[in-house]
Each structure stands twice: as structure tokens, then as C-alpha cells.
Design an enzyme around this catalytic site. Structure first.
Site, short mmCIF file in Angstrom:
data_model
loop_
_atom_site.label_atom_id
_atom_site.label_comp_id
_atom_site.label_asym_id
_atom_site.label_seq_id
_atom_site.Cartn_x
_atom_site.Cartn_y
_atom_site.Cartn_z
N SER A 57 -0.34 0.07 8.32
CA SER A 57 -0.35 -0.59 9.64
C SER A 57 0.57 -1.82 9.94
O SER A 57 0.99 -2.01 11.06
CB SER A 57 -1.85 -0.67 10.35
OG SER A 57 -2.24 -1.92 9.30
N HIS B 202 -15.96 -9.77 5.49
CA HIS B 202 -15.17 -10.57 6.34
C HIS B 202 -13.57 -9.84 6.57
O HIS B 202 -12.80 -10.48 5.93
CB HIS B 202 -14.88 -12.03 5.91
CG HIS B 202 -15.91 -13.18 5.68
ND1 HIS B 202 -16.10 -14.03 4.86
CD2 HIS B 202 -17.32 -12.68 6.30
CE1 HIS B 202 -17.42 -14.67 5.19
NE2 HIS B 202 -18.13 -13.93 5.94
N GLU C 80 -7.51 -5.76 -3.78
CA GLU C 80 -7.09 -4.39 -3.51
C GLU C 80 -5.61 -4.53 -3.60
O GLU C 80 -5.09 -4.38 -4.83
CB GLU C 80 -7.20 -3.94 -1.90
CG GLU C 80 -6.74 -2.55 -1.60
CD GLU C 80 -7.27 -2.12 -0.24
OE1 GLU C 80 -7.45 -1.23 0.19
OE2 GLU C 80 -6.62 -3.06 0.91
N GLU D 116 -8.84 5.01 -0.52
CA GLU D 116 -8.95 5.23 0.91
C GLU D 116 -8.04 6.01 1.46
O GLU D 116 -8.29 6.77 2.52
CB GLU D 116 -9.56 3.71 1.59
CG GLU D 116 -8.07 2.84 1.65
CD GLU D 116 -8.43 1.65 2.34
OE1 GLU D 116 -9.45 1.12 2.21
OE2 GLU D 116 -7.44 0.91 2.61
N HIS E 240 -9.30 -7.75 0.08
CA HIS E 240 -8.38 -6.78 0.40
C HIS E 240 -7.25 -7.01 1.29
O HIS E 240 -7.25 -8.18 2.12
CB HIS E 240 -9.15 -5.55 1.38
CG HIS E 240 -9.97 -4.78 0.31
ND1 HIS E 240 -10.06 -3.35 0.16
CD2 HIS E 240 -10.80 -5.17 -0.68
CE1 HIS E 240 -10.88 -2.95 -0.83
NE2 HIS E 240 -11.27 -3.75 -1.26
N GLU E 241 -6.14 -6.28 1.32
CA GLU E 241 -4.76 -6.59 1.95
C GLU E 241 -4.35 -8.07 1.55
O GLU E 241 -3.92 -8.48 2.37
CB GLU E 241 -4.65 -6.54 3.29
CG GLU E 241 -5.40 -5.08 3.77
CD GLU E 241 -6.68 -4.51 3.87
OE1 GLU E 241 -7.39 -5.62 4.04
OE2 GLU E 241 -7.07 -3.65 3.76
N GLU F 294 0.85 -1.14 0.01
CA GLU F 294 -0.07 -0.04 0.20
C GLU F 294 0.82 1.31 -0.21
O GLU F 294 0.78 2.09 0.81
CB GLU F 294 -0.91 0.03 1.12
CG GLU F 294 -1.82 -1.25 0.97
CD GLU F 294 -3.18 -1.29 2.02
OE1 GLU F 294 -2.93 -0.60 2.82
OE2 GLU F 294 -4.14 -2.10 1.59
#
Lengths: 692, 692
Positions: free
Chosen positions: B187, B389, B477, B483, B458-459, B164
């Protein structure tokens, strides 16, 4: 529960005694605010001041700078009935001291709870809900057990993965865990420190106190090893780490397992202790109707002796439809409830030693194993197949399949499963005894309970009394079982006299006794392997080695060849109303008498180490009004575990509560005895027992 | 497939050309028996001799001492139709060279397979079934990509956990992955080497060749990072390790993913390459009737802008029954198929940043979210709720719940799920892009396919064309999405002009375009965050950023305030019969035209970076017989991504295949265009387009 608040400020030290005053615990703070405890037994110091605390991952020590903010004592005296066990009713009787601590600089709170019983102490840490701690990672638990003296120890090497060692008896000063490297027959071991040992650890002081160090209620935490400082003869707890070297992940409120110190000046009494069970939570299973102590036979020893194999590619597959049918017939004929079948499922061609993740799916039988036919046939015959789930330690894979596997079991009428964890763990980097695996074993207990399935776990972490909380947890291995005798240097004759003082303090063991064909050259002429006991001792193990699930481990043909001795295995129960440890000395001998659940029958097991031994004791535990017929399965006079292991004598006598028995056991031998209320015919047929 | 065996002994080197001869690959062995390859494009050297091989965990190198035992060439020319995509039919046209190697000292066999297309090369290692290797552990894959020149690179830092990042455009000699440490809004990142970058990596040579380095068909293997040697301008593959520092666990026969080098001397053509897709296996899903490209709205952006929250404890819970009902109504009214609802389930109070294993169970809604009512209500309205989820990267936990969760979804009529992997992975010590997680993502694809569920991940690890094999894998993603503009320094205006050349080469992206309220001070007066585009560019992204699942990401009220611009989002399709990349330059601009699936409508997306830009091009892709009505959504003349982002102009014109369009885009701007066959009324109502 009665309790009193002792005081609230400026408390320097606190003392608490056991109900009868035998055991006393003192807790205080050092000048640096380090919490410490010490323990005495019958006015002799057992544990000298020993510090308590943690190192947390966040870099803040959690082991000094504390002040005592509160201290409370309370007492409990209650009775409870286990679902199954060695006795019908257990007394839970202790005085508790609860010390609340605050670390001044961080405002973090820590509570120490000591429960003091007449036969020992359990203490744990509690991290209450508080503003200063929520999630936290324990890097080290630094609990000390400072003995200060060079006690005799019965120990196995500290290991993150395996407890399948035989015991070493040395002075503390002589502990050297590097001997573990010589035990090449353990497939997945992880030694980490030459001064490390595992619990349950047995110590004997020069002044005659027996001390068992272990833990109770190992839940959401890593197992504790102990590292010895040979200068001070002090142990420090060493938690099994995870893949990235952390010891435990917790969230407040949290409690650690209980650290347990069981004490006695009489070895046999140590074996009667129920303190570890008492420190576990009551049963979480409400409907217990489906939990059934039982005996089993199985397609298992034949693989260990090389007669057949788990895999099919070898072309000597053991778990065939025909062979299983033979076992079902035998079980039905002789009154065994369960038939364990290993090697029933696809995957055994490539299961071992490769760290492969997707090995078994737990629902796919080999084509030569007709599970539908066999489960119907077992149903017809009134017996049950016992499922086998060898996970190959690919636990991520097992967790993906677990529920389907349990559903599959129930569909085929199976009510018990033997799990296995051979090899290195996946998730890779995790160990058998770390927090993640501890949570897995407990998750299996919870999930099987949901499905009303009983558990026999092999290669799990050693037990800590959790069978109180999960009575579907019938038994487990978690030590060096009889199987090692089939294909390695085996277990020395003293092994079974030490296990009750160590491993079995945490819970029942599936030792798989009952081997009649002692020498492996029966199967392979060049083999020098053998069981290191006499045949009679194999029978006695059904009584000395408590388990509510016991296997008659040998082959059908070996039992059929000796129906007289086999009768004892058929007769001996697996659940008891009472147990009397008559006499015992770790590493030398154990004698125990047990009363069958709901009956007036008693069974006695007596075993010795490599020494021949004569023991004399009274049957005063019998009902004084009653006459009994005693059947004694003893070593023949010339028996010897190595020279002549399979010779035995079976004799019947009339006995009463005033009978004094004298047992002579061969080197590596033992005696198994059944005692039943006598019929008039019995008293006419057999003579009264008299010491020769 | 036509093939020929070139020779069998004493082969020194082999050459293979692409079908039209643009690309050539030469393979040989060094004097030390090291396999090497080199690549030329249109007679210019692109990759200089680069060595191939592995270091295995067993200590035996597997990268030298080889001899060539066989070499074969073959050719394929075939057409196939993707389940959904940018074009209706894909041509798979390549020449293959297969080199069989034997390592003399170990007798180990290794096969190298090169597939040479006119727009690039895919090569992989195959480890055949053989006596000398069964299970093996790869410590390192040492594949070199030796460019030998200081190309311009569009790169993000090498990282085991996150992709990201925004892109850095530098010379190879200026790569410094330590800049990753400054991106504090990620993160869970894991940087490991200052010379490491991720794939897809875009390079541009001084002589004008665009090179995309990536991989295809990442299955049962770790993702590849690249480590640069700045002396030679050569990259070496670096596989993401597991918890104990191994790269991959394989069993022969095994294949690695394809290492892909896509080549073009025209940037726009690189974007048309189907080579990565062609190197993936055909669909494993037979019944594809349930796989539906679609647009969605959702309860999502409102959390990112701070209007509501995922958790309930905050007392501004977004996923309430009433709010969801509002979204269902809006979706039904405006023709959206799906409504994503995040924060619907228990657990969000304690999900983030604690490495907690048991967070979500995926089947327990918050009490203020009436899932039974809402799924019935959606059914009535003819729309579908989309499941969310979030695993919090506790993947062991998700795997335990997966099947129950999918069953729960289907029971409630849901056909698509957005998965999330925020935070550090459990099993602890594993990384997002390691083999264990790669297997997990693929397991999710397989398991959801079984349940007929579509996936938006995602991720996850960045995609490698696996949506060919698993067409239920609609999008993911795996890059820095829109975002980040809501709560961080965001994505620079050039970001979306680079993504098609990098991240999107592996597969569709759920970028979540369509933000109309550009500046976050609308929600929080003190905020300086903003989307780094104009509103018109947000519309254009629906065309430039290909995905069969597209979100209209902004709030209902922001769409209702601008129904004219919103019309484009309603109109734009998500599945296409044809795609023309008209012109593009990475980091500067992208213009693409796409023809709607099964219709005569075309849509054009044009975007620029932070520079204003005027681009002129022909509509010659239109049907020459036809007149069309074109609706253009463009930046107003004074628009600017920072100063004035929300001003736009909508104009209608008549156009034909001979029209030359001239688009002027604001700094950070773009143009979205729909072109539909004109009715007679249209041609009367609107004037013909003319370049001003």
C-alpha cells in the site's frame, strides 16, 4: 437568527447588504461557472469581481463549472461579553448570504458563506459532507482580492516562517518582497515570491478608504499569504505549503478560515472593528476563573542587552536563584503578578541554529536555578513565576514533552507559559505558518486550557481572533517586537503606529514595552543600537498596544532609577471596559483612550512616528458629572528619539469631560496619561488643564 | 581487550586478519587521499578496493584529501548470554583495526573502525569530537562494496517505505528494481532507482562464497539501500532521505551503524552468524524478569480471510467481547500466553489510505469490546491480552498518545504490544526507513522498556540486531509475511527458504505461521488465493523462522479440526539453548535443529521450495547416552502445496544420536519434528527409526 431562502434554481447573482447598508457584497457566476464576488463600501467599489475556488491535489479543478443550487440570507444581531478585552460588550451584527454550488461534471458541492457587517466582510468556503468528497488535499486556494487600483499599502514580505519585519509603505505597484533578504537579523525566514505579502495587510485608497485584509479563525488550515498581480492590482491567496508542497489536508465536512476585509473611511474606526473576533467561535473554556490579565517583569531584557545570557556555559547565566529572588522581591513590592524567567532550563548551550531535535526537556532546571525554593518563595510573596518553553522549533520534541512540562509547571504553582519557536521547524520541511504548525499552536491552546494554563506564544503564526475561542491565549508575538531594538537596526519610529492597523487586528501582541534605558551603549560602549522611541512613548505603548499580558520589560535598576515614570507602568491596567480610538493615521500617529475594567479610571496613549506632532482632542468620553485628576507623562520640550530620548515631564491637572487636550509629541515621541476621579485634595492641589 | 598502536605517521596501508585468519581486511588511501578497504575470505578476494566517505550538506566533501594520522589494532574474545535467543551463549571474537584520518584542507577528523570476525566484517565511521565539526548534515554516505563480479543475488527492490516484497534471484547484471511497480498489493511503497536493492542482501559467488550485506545497530541514522553500478558490479550505499532530501542529522561525536559483510563457503553456517548481534550494544535493560518469549493466538487472521473486520461499521466486527472471550478460553485451554486483539479501538472506519493525522487515540475501545471485563477475565484464566497499536503511520499522533496508551495497557494487565505502521508517514514527506522514523522506532523501544512492555513491530524498518540492546524488542515484521497469502498473489514456496539468509539476519520475524486452512476458497468460493506451502511446512516454520514471539495464526476452528497437527504448535518452544543449522541452500531448502531452553528436547524444522526434496542427515547433535522419542509431522506422499496441501502424516519413532534421518518433502512442503528423551513406555510402544 432570521433567514429566508431566496430561490432555488437558475440563480444568476445575489446581493447582500450590511445592516446599515454601508457595505454590499455581490456574488455571481461567470459564463464558465466560476464563482465571483465583489464588494462596495458607501457606494464606492472596493473589490471588483474576484474569482473564488481551489485546485485540489487529485487533479480535479474545483474553481469552475459550478451552478448555484441554492441561496439563503439570514441575519444576526447579538451581544456577547469577552472574558477580557478592550471593551466589556461586543455587538455581533451582520447579514449573511449562503450560496450552495454544485460542480456539474464532478457533482462536488461547495458552499460560500458571506457575513456582511457595517465595517466589513468575512467570507469562507464550506465543503459539506457529500458522496463526491471525503478526504481531500488542497493544492491551492485561489481566492482573489481584485482591487483594480494602485492603492497605498502597508506591507511586510510574504514569508512561510517569519513575520518579524518592519513595514514598508508603498504603492501596490512598488511592492517588492525581495527587500526581505536584507533583513538579516531574522534567523529563520522563508521568502518565496517577490510579489508576495502577508496579512494582516493594510491598504489605503486614493479616495480615502482604509482596507484591512486578513483572516479569522485559522483552524486546521495553512495561513494565507497574498500574491499581487501588478497588472490588475489583484491579490491571489497563497497558502503556506507543507514539506511536500501541499497546502492543506481536509475531510468533509470542512470549513476554511474566514477571509476578512475590514473597511472604514476613518482610520481610527478601523481599529475598533470587532468583526474578526465576531467571526471566531465562542469560548470553549467554561470555567474562566483562572484566566487573569496581568503584568509581568522578567529575566529577559538583560539577555537581549548582553548583560547576562540564557545559557550557563557563558558564565553570565541570568536565571540564577539569587537573580530570580531579586525579581520576585521587586514584583511583590511593585504589584506585578508574574515573573518570566528565561534560560532556567538545561539545553541553552546548544539550542540555536543547528536544527537539533532533542534540545530541551522542559522539566530540568539548571543546577544554579533552585526551582523548588523559588516557587515556594514566590508563593510566600504572593506572586507567580511564569514558565518559559523555548521549543527551538523542535516541535515534535515539544509535543512529546508537553504534558509532562505542564504538569511540572502546575506542580510549581505556575499558571502561565511563554512559548517560543525560534529557528526552522522540526518536522523538517514544515514551516511556522503551515497547517501542521497551525494545528500545533491550537493543540497547545487546547492542552494548556485543560491544565488551566495561560499562553503567551512567541514566533507563532500571526493571530486570527482565536483568543475569543481560547481566552487562555492571552497574547502572542508574531510580529517584530521591541527586542529587535536591542540588537539590530531595530524598529523605525513609525512601527508602533502601523502595528495596530495590521498585526493587532488579529489579536493582542506581547510587544514588551517599557524600556527606559533607550540606548544600548549604556551596556556596551561601542553599540549603536537603540530603541527608536522616547521614554514617554514607551509608556504610551501600554495603552496603544493592547494586550491583557503586558511586560515591564526593562531592568529593575532602570525602573528604580526613575520611580516617577515607572508609576505609570504600575498604574496602567491590562483589562478594559471601554476603548475609544480618538484619532489615528497608519504610519503617523495613534491616540486611544481606555477605561479601566470595573473602575472610573481612564488611560490615554498617544504616539507619533519620526515627526514631531501636536494633536488636539476632547475628553468628552469622561463622565460629565465628574472631575478628574489627570497625570500626563509627556516628552520634554527638547526630547527626540535619537538625540535626547529619555527626557520627560510629568504633570498633574484637573480635567472634565469638556476639557480639550493638546498633546505635543517629540519626534519618535508619545504621551501617556492616566485620568482618575479627583479627590477634593486633588482639586485644591492641581490647577485646571488649559490648552496653551 | 588487547591493543597496540601500529605507527603514527606516513602510514600507507593497514591489514587486519580475523582470529583464525579466514577473513582479512586491507585499508589504504588512494593518491587523492580517498580511504579504501578490501576484503578477502580464505584467500579469495570478496570485496575489491572500495572507497569510503561522505558528502556533507555544507558543500565540503568528506571523502578525499585524507591523511592517516594513526592506526591501532586490538582484539576481543568474550562470551555473553542473550536474554533470549537461538543459543544460550554467544562468543564475541574479533580483531579490530582503527584508522584515524585527517582531511588536510579542512582539518576535519574521521575514524574508520573495522571489526574482523571469522565469519565476516563490520565497519563503521566515527566522527570524533573535534573543533572542525559539531552539528553536521549528511547529504550522502558513499560507502562502496565493490564485488567486481557478476554474483548471483537474492534481492528485493530498493524502497524507502516497504520491505514487503518477495525475493528475486538473478545475476547482479539482471537486477531491475522496477519490478517493484508490479507489486500492487503493497500500500505504501517508494521505489527510487531501478538499480537499487535493500539489505539484508544475499550474494553467492561463482566460486561458492555466500555473502550477506547488511548493517548492525541502526541508531540515529537512516537505513541503507544499495545502488548497483552494473559496469563494475559495485554497490554504493544510498541512505533513505528525509522530507527535504537530507540523509542524516548528526552531532559530533557520532558513529554510523556498522556496515556488515557476513561470509561463508557453507550456506548453513551463514545462518549461525552472531556477528550482527555482537556489533550491537549490550542490553540497556537491567531487570529482565518481565521479558517473556511466548506464543500467541489472536483475532487477526479472520480479518485477513474476510470472515470479520477491524472496523465496526462493516457490521462484522471481529473484536467483540464474545469473540475475544472465545479466544481467551482457547488460549487458556491450550497453553498460549497471549491473545492479540486487533480492531479493538475506535477509528478503523477511516484509518486507511487517507493520510489523516488524528485517527486513533489508543485508549478508546469500541462499545462492543468490554476491555475491563475482558482483562479481568484473562487474568482469571491466567492469560494475557496483547495490545494492538496500529498507528496508520500517523506517527506524530502516536507520539502524542504513546505514554497514555502504555499506561492504559498496564492498567489492563497487558505486557506486550503489536505496533503497526501501515500507509504513508506523518510527518508528511518522511519515509518508514529514514532517520526520523528510525529514531521513532528506537524511542518506542526505550519508552516501552520503561513501562516493561514487550514489542512486536509491524511495518518498521528492517531489524539490525537491536534486540540485543533492547531485549523487549521480541520480534517484528519488516518483510513479506504470511498474511500476503490471504489476499494477494502471496509468497512463492521458496520465500521462506530465502528469508533466513536475508531478513532474519537482522533479527526475529513475526511471520505468523501455522495456517492449516491453506486455500482461501474455504472462506470465499471465488477466491484463488492460497498459502503457498503444505500444512506440514507451516509447522516446520515454527523452527526454521526463529522468533521468541510466535503466533498460531489460524482460526480456532481450524485448529480444533486437526488437534493432532496442532499438538506440534502447542509443543514447540520459542526460546532455545542451542541451534544447529544442519543444511541449507537459499531459495531451495533449510534444515535446522534447536534445543529447547532448559530442557533436553530438540525440535527440527525442514522446509523446501516448490521442488520435492529428499534430505538425509544425522541426529549426532543428540546426547549419545540417551534414547529419544521422535514425533515427525511430514507431508503425506501425495501432498503438494497447490494440488493437495493439507495432507500430512504424523509418526513416532525411537531415535538416538546415531540415527540417520531421511526426510522427503513435497513440493512446497516441509517436515516438523519434536525429539524428546524417551520413557520406557515409549521405547516399547514405538519402533526404532530406519531410513527406508
Amino acid at each position: 437568527m432570521v433567514f429566508s431562502i431566496l430561490s432555488t434554481f437558475h440563480i444568476k447573482s445575489q446581493m447582500v447588504l450590511s445592516p446599515s447598508g454601508y457595505v454590499s457584497v455581490k456574488v455571481d457566476l461567470s459564463n464558465e461557472g466560476v464563482p465571483r464576488y465583489s464588494i462596495s463600501y458607501k457606494n464606492k467599489s472596493v473589490i471588483q469581481p474576484s474569482s473564488l475556488g481551489f485546485v485540489l491535489k487529485d487533479g480535479n479543478n474545483f474553481n469552475n463549472g459550478f451552478e448555484i443550487t441554492n441561496a439563503e440570507t439570514s441575519s444576526v444581531d447579538e451581544f456577547w461579553n469577552p472574558v477580557w478585552g478592550e471593551v466589556k460588550t461586543i455587538r455581533n451584527h451582520y447579514n449573511e448570504l449562503k450560496i450552495s454550488l454544485r460542480q456539474t461534471t464532478t457533482q462536488r458541492l461547495l458552499t460560500l458563506v458571506f457575513r456582511v457587517f457595517d465595517d466589513g466582510v468575512g467570507f469562507r468556503y464550506e465543503i459539506p459532507r457529500q458522496p463526491a468528497i471525503n478526504h481531500f488535499i488542497i493544492e491551492k486556494e485561489e481566492t482573489k482580492f481584485n482591487f483594480g487600483k494602485d492603492h497605498t499599502a502597508f506591507w511586510i514580505p510574504g514569508d512561510y516562517n517569519s513575520n518579524e519585519y518592519f513595514y514598508y509603505k508603498t504603492k501596490l505597484s512598488e511592492i517588492d518582497a525581495s527587500v526581505g533578504h536584507t533583513i538579516t537579523e531574522i534567523s529563520a525566514k522563508k521568502l518565496f515570491d517577490n510579489n508576495a505579502v502577508q496579512t494582516p495587510l493594510l491598504l489605503k485608497s486614493d479616495d480615502g478608504i482604509y482596507i484591512n485584509l486578513h483572516e479569522a479563525a485559522l483552524v486546521n488550515y495553512s495561513a494565507m499569504n497574498l500574491i499581487l498581480d501588478k497588472n490588475s492590482f489583484s491579490f491571489t491567496s497563497h497558502l503556506v505549503p507543507d514539506a511536500i508542497h501541499n497546502a492543506a489536508y481536509l475531510q468533509a465536512p470542512a470549513t476554511t478560515p474566514w477571509r476578512t476585509i475590514i473597511l472604514s473611511d476613518k482610520a481610527a474606526d478601523l481599529l475598533s472593528s470587532k468583526t474578526i473576533l465576531n467571526l471566531n467561535e465562542p469560548s470553549k473554556i467554561n470555567d474562566i476563573s483562572w484566566i487573569k490579565p496581568q503584568k509581568m517583569i522578567g529575566i529577559w531584557w538583560e539577555m537581549h542587552v548582553g548583560k547576562s545570557s540564557w545559557d550557563k556555559a557563558s558564565s553570565k547565566h541570568g536565571a540564577t536563584t539569587a537573580n530570580t529572588k531579586r525579581y520576585i522581591d521587586f514584583a511583590a513590592k511593585h504589584g506585578f503578578n508574574g515573573i518570566l524567567v528565561e534560560g532556567w532550563n538545561e539545553g541553552w548551550e546548544d539550542w540555536f541554529g543547528t536544527w537539533k531535535e532533542d534540545v530541551f526537556d522542559f522539566v530540568t532546571p539548571y543546577p544554579d536555578y533552585d526551582i523548588n525554593y523559588l516557587s515556594n518563595y514566590a508563593l510566600e510573596k504572593g506572586v507567580k513565576l511564569i514558565m518559559h518553553h523555548e521549543t527551538s522549533s523542535s516541535v515534535t520534541n515539544y509535543e512529546r514533552w508537553m504534558e509532562k512540562a505542564y504538569h511540572f509547571m502546575k506542580k510549581h504553582g505556575m499558571e502561565a507559559v511563554k512559548t517560543g519557536y525560534v529557528g526552522y521547524i522540526i518536522p523538517r520541511g514544515e514551516w511556522h505558518d503551515g497547517q501542521w504548525m497551525v494545528n500545533h499552536y491550537n493543540r497547545v491552546l487546547e492542552k494548556t486550557a485543560e491544565y488551566k494554563i495561560m499562553i503567551d506564544a512567541h514566533e507563532p503564526v500571526r493571530p486570527t481572533g482565536l483568543h475569543r475561542t481560547w481566552p487562555n491565549f492571552l497574547t502572542c508575538e508574531a510580529a517584530r517586537g521591541n527586542e529587535f531594538n536591542a540588537w539590530s537596526q531595530g524598529n523605525p519610529p513609525e512601527h508602533e503606529t502601523i502595528l495596530p492597523f495590521t498585526r493587532l487586528m488579529g489579536g493582542p501582541m506581547d510587544y514588551t514595552p517599557g524600556i527606559f534605558k533607550i540606548k544600548m551603549n549604556h551596556y556596551n560602549p561601542t553599540s549603536t543600537f537603540q530603541v527608536h522611541t522616547t521614554l514617554a512613548k514607551q509608556l504610551a505603548l501600554y495603552v496603544t498596544m493592547y494586550s491583557p499580558l503586558q511586560m515591564a520589560a526593562d531592568l529593575i535598576e532602570n525602573y528604580e532609577a526613575r520611580p516617577d515614570a515607572f508609576q505609570f507602568i504600575k498604574d496602567v491596567p491590562v483589562d478594559w471596559d471601554d476603548t475609544k480610538y480618538i484619532t489615528a493615521e497608519p504610519g503617523d500617529y495613534v491616540v486611544v483612550a481606555r477605561k479601566e475594567k470595573g473602575k472610573e479610571n481612564w488611560f490615554v496613549g498617544a504616539i507619533t512616528d519620526e515627526e514631531t506632532r501636536t494633536l488636539q482632542f476632547s475628553l468628552d468620553f469622561l463622565n460629565k458629572e465628574e472631575k478628574y485628576i489627570m497625570t500626563m507623562y509627556r516628552d520634554a520640550d527638547d526630547a527626540h528619539w535619537k538625540a535626547k530620548p529619555e527626557v520627560y515631564v510629568i504633570e498633574n491637572f484637573v480635567v472634565t469631560a469638556s476639557t480639550i487636550l493638546k498633546l505635543k509629541m517629540a519626534p519618535g515621541g508619545g504621551t501617556a496619561i492616566s485620568i482618575k476621579p479627583a479627590t477634593i485634595e486633588d482639586t485644591e492641589l492641581y490647577k485646571k488643564y488649559k490648552v496653551k
